[in-house]
Motif scaffolding. Structure first.
Motif, PDB file in Angstrom:
ATOM      1  N   ALA A 343       0.833  -1.204   0.000  1.00  0.00           N
ATOM      2  CA  ALA A 343       0.000   0.000   0.000  1.00  0.00           C
ATOM      3  C   ALA A 343       0.867   1.253   0.000  1.00  0.00           C
ATOM      4  CB  ALA A 343      -0.930  -0.005   1.207  1.00  0.00           C
ATOM      5  N   LEU A 344       2.085   1.120   0.587  1.00  0.00           N
ATOM      6  CA  LEU A 344       3.022   2.234   0.671  1.00  0.00           C
ATOM      7  C   LEU A 344       4.396   1.746   0.261  1.00  0.00           C
ATOM      8  CD1 LEU A 344       1.962   3.691   4.156  1.00  0.00           C
ATOM      9  CD2 LEU A 344       1.437   4.694   1.935  1.00  0.00           C
ATOM     10  N   VAL A 345       5.228   2.664  -0.183  1.00  0.00           N
ATOM     11  CA  VAL A 345       6.611   2.326  -0.502  1.00  0.00           C
ATOM     12  C   VAL A 345       7.456   2.645   0.727  1.00  0.00           C
ATOM     13  CG1 VAL A 345       8.560   2.705  -2.033  1.00  0.00           C
ATOM     14  CG2 VAL A 345       6.233   2.888  -2.930  1.00  0.00           C
ATOM     15  N   ARG A 346       7.939   1.607   1.368  1.00  0.00           N
ATOM     16  CA  ARG A 346       8.778   1.795   2.554  1.00  0.00           C
ATOM     17  C   ARG A 346       9.738   0.614   2.656  1.00  0.00           C
ATOM     18  NH1 ARG A 346       4.230   1.713   7.184  1.00  0.00           N
ATOM     19  NH2 ARG A 346       4.083   3.790   6.272  1.00  0.00           N
ATOM     20  N   HIS A 347      10.645   0.677   3.619  1.00  0.00           N
ATOM     21  CA  HIS A 347      11.605  -0.406   3.779  1.00  0.00           C
ATOM     22  C   HIS A 347      10.910  -1.706   4.163  1.00  0.00           C
ATOM     23  CE1 HIS A 347      14.779   2.763   4.052  1.00  0.00           C
ATOM     24  NE2 HIS A 347      15.497   1.798   3.511  1.00  0.00           N
ATOM     25  N   ASP A 348      11.379  -2.789   3.565  1.00  0.00           N
ATOM     26  CA  ASP A 348      10.970  -4.126   3.971  1.00  0.00           C
ATOM     27  C   ASP A 348      11.737  -4.462   5.247  1.00  0.00           C
ATOM     28  OD1 ASP A 348      11.327  -7.065   4.227  1.00  0.00           O
ATOM     29  OD2 ASP A 348      10.087  -7.126   2.441  1.00  0.00           O
ATOM     30  N   GLN A 349      11.015  -4.645   6.367  1.00  0.00           N
ATOM     31  CA  GLN A 349      11.684  -4.783   7.652  1.00  0.00           C
ATOM     32  C   GLN A 349      12.582  -6.020   7.711  1.00  0.00           C
ATOM     33  OE1 GLN A 349       8.143  -4.858  10.144  1.00  0.00           O
ATOM     34  NE2 GLN A 349       8.342  -7.060  10.458  1.00  0.00           N
ATOM     35  N   ASP A 350      12.181  -7.104   7.068  1.00  0.00           N
ATOM     36  CA  ASP A 350      12.985  -8.325   7.105  1.00  0.00           C
ATOM     37  C   ASP A 350      14.241  -8.183   6.248  1.00  0.00           C
ATOM     38  OD1 ASP A 350      11.136  -9.656   8.785  1.00  0.00           O
ATOM     39  OD2 ASP A 350       9.883 -10.102   7.048  1.00  0.00           O
ATOM     40  N   ALA A 351      14.089  -7.629   5.040  1.00  0.00           N
ATOM     41  CA  ALA A 351      15.246  -7.450   4.162  1.00  0.00           C
ATOM     42  C   ALA A 351      16.253  -6.492   4.788  1.00  0.00           C
ATOM     43  CB  ALA A 351      14.797  -6.930   2.801  1.00  0.00           C
ATOM     44  N   LEU A 352      15.760  -5.431   5.410  1.00  0.00           N
ATOM     45  CA  LEU A 352      16.648  -4.460   6.039  1.00  0.00           C
ATOM     46  C   LEU A 352      17.366  -5.079   7.234  1.00  0.00           C
ATOM     47  CD1 LEU A 352      17.650  -1.569   6.031  1.00  0.00           C
ATOM     48  CD2 LEU A 352      15.674  -0.913   7.406  1.00  0.00           C
ATOM     49  N   ALA A 353      16.636  -5.835   8.046  1.00  0.00           N
ATOM     50  CA  ALA A 353      17.240  -6.476   9.220  1.00  0.00           C
ATOM     51  C   ALA A 353      18.321  -7.466   8.801  1.00  0.00           C
ATOM     52  CB  ALA A 353      16.165  -7.179  10.040  1.00  0.00           C
ATOM     53  N   ARG A 354      18.045  -8.246   7.747  1.00  0.00           N
ATOM     54  CA  ARG A 354      19.042  -9.222   7.293  1.00  0.00           C
ATOM     55  C   ARG A 354      20.316  -8.523   6.820  1.00  0.00           C
ATOM     56  NH1 ARG A 354      14.430 -11.691   4.981  1.00  0.00           N
ATOM     57  NH2 ARG A 354      14.953 -10.843   2.921  1.00  0.00           N
ATOM     58  N   LYS A 355      20.153  -7.361   6.200  1.00  0.00           N
ATOM     59  CA  LYS A 355      21.322  -6.609   5.738  1.00  0.00           C
ATOM     60  C   LYS A 355      22.174  -6.161   6.926  1.00  0.00           C
ATOM     61  CE  LYS A 355      23.449  -4.850   2.143  1.00  0.00           C
ATOM     62  NZ  LYS A 355      23.981  -5.706   1.081  1.00  0.00           N
ATOM     63  N   ILE A 356      21.529  -5.694   7.982  1.00  0.00           N
ATOM     64  CA  ILE A 356      22.259  -5.247   9.176  1.00  0.00           C
ATOM     65  C   ILE A 356      22.905  -6.427   9.886  1.00  0.00           C
ATOM     66  CG2 ILE A 356      22.061  -4.079  11.396  1.00  0.00           C
ATOM     67  CD1 ILE A 356      21.648  -2.284   8.931  1.00  0.00           C
ATOM     68  N   ILE A 357      22.154  -7.513  10.049  1.00  0.00           N
ATOM     69  CA  ILE A 357      22.678  -8.678  10.753  1.00  0.00           C
ATOM     70  C   ILE A 357      23.846  -9.299   9.995  1.00  0.00           C
ATOM     71  CG2 ILE A 357      22.128 -11.022  11.521  1.00  0.00           C
ATOM     72  CD1 ILE A 357      21.026  -8.808  13.319  1.00  0.00           C
ATOM     73  N   SER A 358      23.813  -9.265   8.677  1.00  0.00           N
ATOM     74  CA  SER A 358      24.929  -9.802   7.892  1.00  0.00           C
ATOM     75  C   SER A 358      26.216  -9.035   8.188  1.00  0.00           C
ATOM     76  CB  SER A 358      24.614  -9.751   6.395  1.00  0.00           C
ATOM     77  OG  SER A 358      24.579  -8.415   5.913  1.00  0.00           O
ATOM     78  N   GLN A 359      26.090  -7.732   8.414  1.00  0.00           N
ATOM     79  CA  GLN A 359      27.257  -6.931   8.778  1.00  0.00           C
ATOM     80  C   GLN A 359      27.776  -7.317  10.159  1.00  0.00           C
ATOM     81  OE1 GLN A 359      28.920  -4.765   6.779  1.00  0.00           O
ATOM     82  NE2 GLN A 359      27.497  -5.472   5.190  1.00  0.00           N
ATOM     83  N   ALA A 360      26.855  -7.558  11.090  1.00  0.00           N
ATOM     84  CA  ALA A 360      27.252  -7.961  12.444  1.00  0.00           C
ATOM     85  C   ALA A 360      27.961  -9.306  12.420  1.00  0.00           C
ATOM     86  CB  ALA A 360      26.020  -8.017  13.345  1.00  0.00           C
ATOM     87  N   LYS A 361      27.447 -10.245  11.631  1.00  0.00           N
ATOM     88  CA  LYS A 361      28.079 -11.560  11.534  1.00  0.00           C
ATOM     89  C   LYS A 361      29.473 -11.450  10.932  1.00  0.00           C
ATOM     90  CE  LYS A 361      23.868 -14.365  11.225  1.00  0.00           C
ATOM     91  NZ  LYS A 361      23.037 -15.245  10.349  1.00  0.00           N
ATOM     92  N   ALA A 362      29.611 -10.610   9.912  1.00  0.00           N
ATOM     93  CA  ALA A 362      30.917 -10.430   9.279  1.00  0.00           C
ATOM     94  C   ALA A 362      31.921  -9.838  10.263  1.00  0.00           C
ATOM     95  CB  ALA A 362      30.775  -9.533   8.050  1.00  0.00           C
ATOM     96  N   MET A 363      31.469  -8.909  11.097  1.00  0.00           N
ATOM     97  CA  MET A 363      32.351  -8.298  12.091  1.00  0.00           C
ATOM     98  C   MET A 363      32.798  -9.322  13.126  1.00  0.00           C
ATOM     99  SD  MET A 363      30.412  -4.675  12.712  1.00  0.00           S
ATOM    100  CE  MET A 363      31.429  -4.299  14.141  1.00  0.00           C
ATOM    101  N   ARG A 364      31.869 -10.149  13.605  1.00  0.00           N
ATOM    102  CA  ARG A 364      32.209 -11.162  14.609  1.00  0.00           C
ATOM    103  C   ARG A 364      33.162 -12.205  14.023  1.00  0.00           C
ATOM    104  NH1 ARG A 364      26.967 -12.540  18.431  1.00  0.00           N
ATOM    105  NH2 ARG A 364      26.965 -10.554  19.549  1.00  0.00           N
ATOM    106  N   LYS A 365      32.932 -12.582  12.783  1.00  0.00           N
ATOM    107  CA  LYS A 365      33.801 -13.549  12.122  1.00  0.00           C
ATOM    108  C   LYS A 365      35.204 -12.988  11.966  1.00  0.00           C
ATOM    109  CE  LYS A 365      34.004 -16.515   8.011  1.00  0.00           C
ATOM    110  NZ  LYS A 365      33.320 -16.876   6.740  1.00  0.00           N
ATOM    111  N   LYS A 366      35.298 -11.711  11.644  1.00  0.00           N
ATOM    112  CA  LYS A 366      36.608 -11.065  11.467  1.00  0.00           C
ATOM    113  C   LYS A 366      37.368 -11.007  12.780  1.00  0.00           C
ATOM    114  CE  LYS A 366      38.678  -6.879   9.544  1.00  0.00           C
ATOM    115  NZ  LYS A 366      38.409  -5.536   8.925  1.00  0.00           N
ATOM    116  N   ARG A 367      36.637 -10.763  13.891  1.00  0.00           N
ATOM    117  CA  ARG A 367      37.296 -10.683  15.204  1.00  0.00           C
ATOM    118  C   ARG A 367      37.844 -12.034  15.652  1.00  0.00           C
ATOM    119  NH1 ARG A 367      33.003  -7.102  16.797  1.00  0.00           N
ATOM    120  NH2 ARG A 367      31.926  -8.843  17.781  1.00  0.00           N
ATOM    121  N   LYS A 368      37.242 -13.123  15.186  1.00  0.00           N
ATOM    122  CA  LYS A 368      37.664 -14.454  15.607  1.00  0.00           C
ATOM    123  C   LYS A 368      38.932 -14.909  14.890  1.00  0.00           C
ATOM    124  CE  LYS A 368      33.074 -16.161  16.882  1.00  0.00           C
ATOM    125  NZ  LYS A 368      31.984 -17.118  16.548  1.00  0.00           N
ATOM    126  N   ARG A 369      39.277 -14.255  13.784  1.00  0.00           N
ATOM    127  CA  ARG A 369      40.462 -14.668  13.021  1.00  0.00           C
ATOM    128  C   ARG A 369      41.748 -14.364  13.780  1.00  0.00           C
ATOM    129  NH1 ARG A 369      38.653 -12.348   7.064  1.00  0.00           N
ATOM    130  NH2 ARG A 369      36.993 -13.854   6.670  1.00  0.00           N
TER     131      ARG A 369
END
Length: 369
Positions: A343-369
């Protein structure tokens, strides 16, 4: 991580691996129920041990983001602007001298783990009644708690009632007015009035200029792994937070990854004809460059014509993702299809959340190296 958490995670992770296979056998109904229980426990464990994310903003953009993120983490903090002077919030602010409760209410409900009926009750808006017409029941609830306990404790008490996962924090406890100077020299006071002027905003400031960041908000920024700025109205939600003394400083001192979520549509009276880079430039013009590490931009402009026409009638168009100019501003640029256009053009909450969480996972993975 404590030893107890390690073994709990190991047990739940193993169960999540084993029991789905039992379910596929389809032989024992009890095994399927047990598998579902262990999967739910494992999901709860993942959320409880999810990344520490602090989101800064206001309006519907912030609550949309929080609803998506709470599926992945319970360690969420929302820092909310307090300059709203319109509608029910504005009336309560004027009559009771309290901070505007509307955006706080929306964020509490976004993070709530409660029955849908209770959310409907808290979002109920009175259609008539002397003194009640136009008021939101959740706002009145927060107003009553504020009268009894003060605003800080009112938010804490409401969080308990709604079983909120995470915390909702005002950016400051000081009462503020948002003031915009337009290109033609006009000075307009009041968040609700600024977009109505339909002019080009040249500069924004807060009055009085003696406010300070709420200590809890400062701590949430310092403790975060990721700080998300936006989405939301650029001037009346995002900059209304960033201009509070101490906020920009806390962001620069924080070791968190700072991510700006650009809006998907321009907003008449605030960001007419703005590209994604124009949004970021406006932030830098007000609080200085180098405040964010990454900009997330929607690159799906395939929007149904009827919806585009609806927005065009109001003077809004899709935000152009001018990636090359963003790269020149020394930020990482992440693009994805992030819009929901029902009905409106706005952010898809699931797609946006997955984008943010993917960054968090990448950061945690980098710290473990």
């Amino acid at each position: 991580m404590q030893i107890r958490d390690f073994f709990l995670g190991l047990a739940l992770g193993s169960a999540a691996f084993v029991f789905p296979r039992l379910r596929n056998l389809g032989r024992h109904k009890s095994a399927r129920k047990e598998a579902q229980l262990w999967e739910e426990l494992y999901e709860d464990y993942c959320r409880e041990n999810g990344p520490l994310i602090t989101a800064i903003g206001g309006g519907t953009g912030l609550s949309t983001l929080l609803r998506g993120l709470k599926a992945y983490s319970s360690n969420l903090s929302a820092i909310v602007a307090v300059t709203d002077d319109g509608g029910s919030s504005g009336r309560l602010r004027e009559n009771l001298g309290m901070l505007p409760p509307g955006d706080i209410r929306n964020c509490l409900l976004a993070l709530a783990n409660t029955e849908p009926l209770l959310e409907r009750v808290f979002q109920y808006r009175f259609a008539n009644g002397e003194g009640l017409e136009g008021h939101n029941l959740g706002n009145l609830f927060l107003a009553a708690l504020t009268e009894e306990f003060g605003f800080e404790e009112a938010v804490v008490a409401a969080s308990r009632v709604l079983a909120v996962k995470g915390q909702v924090l005002p950016v400051t406890l000081d009462k503020l007015d948002l003031v915009a100077r337009f290109a033609d020299g006009r000075l307009i006071r009041g968040e609700s009035r600024i977009p109505e002027e339909q002019g080009k905003i040249e500069r924004l400031h807060l009055e009085p200029d003696t406010s300070q960041i709420y200590p809890g908000a400062s701590k949430a920024i310092a403790d975060a792994e990721i700080v998300v700025i936006g989405p939301g109205s650029l001037y009346t939600s995002v900059l209304a937070n960033l201009l509070v003394p101490g906020v920009a400083e806390a962001l620069r001192e924080s070791k968190a990854k700072k991510i700006y979520i650009c809006n998907v549509m321009t907003q008449p009276g605030e960001t007419d004809d703005y590209t994604a880079a124009d949004h970021l430039q406006a932030i830098y013009d007000h609080v200085g460059p180098g405040l964010v590490d990454m900009v997330v931009v929607n690159d799906n402009l395939d929007i149904p014509d009827p919806l585009l026409e609806k927005y065009a009638n109001d003077g809004a168009v899709p935000v152009v993702p001018d990636k090359d100019r963003l790269w020149q501003m020394d930020v990482d640029v992440q693009t994805a299809a992030l819009i929901s256009h029902e009905a409106l053009v706005r952010h898809d909450q699931d797609a946006l959340a997955r984008k943010i969480i993917s960054q968090a996972k990448a950061m945690r993975k980098k710290r473990k190296r």
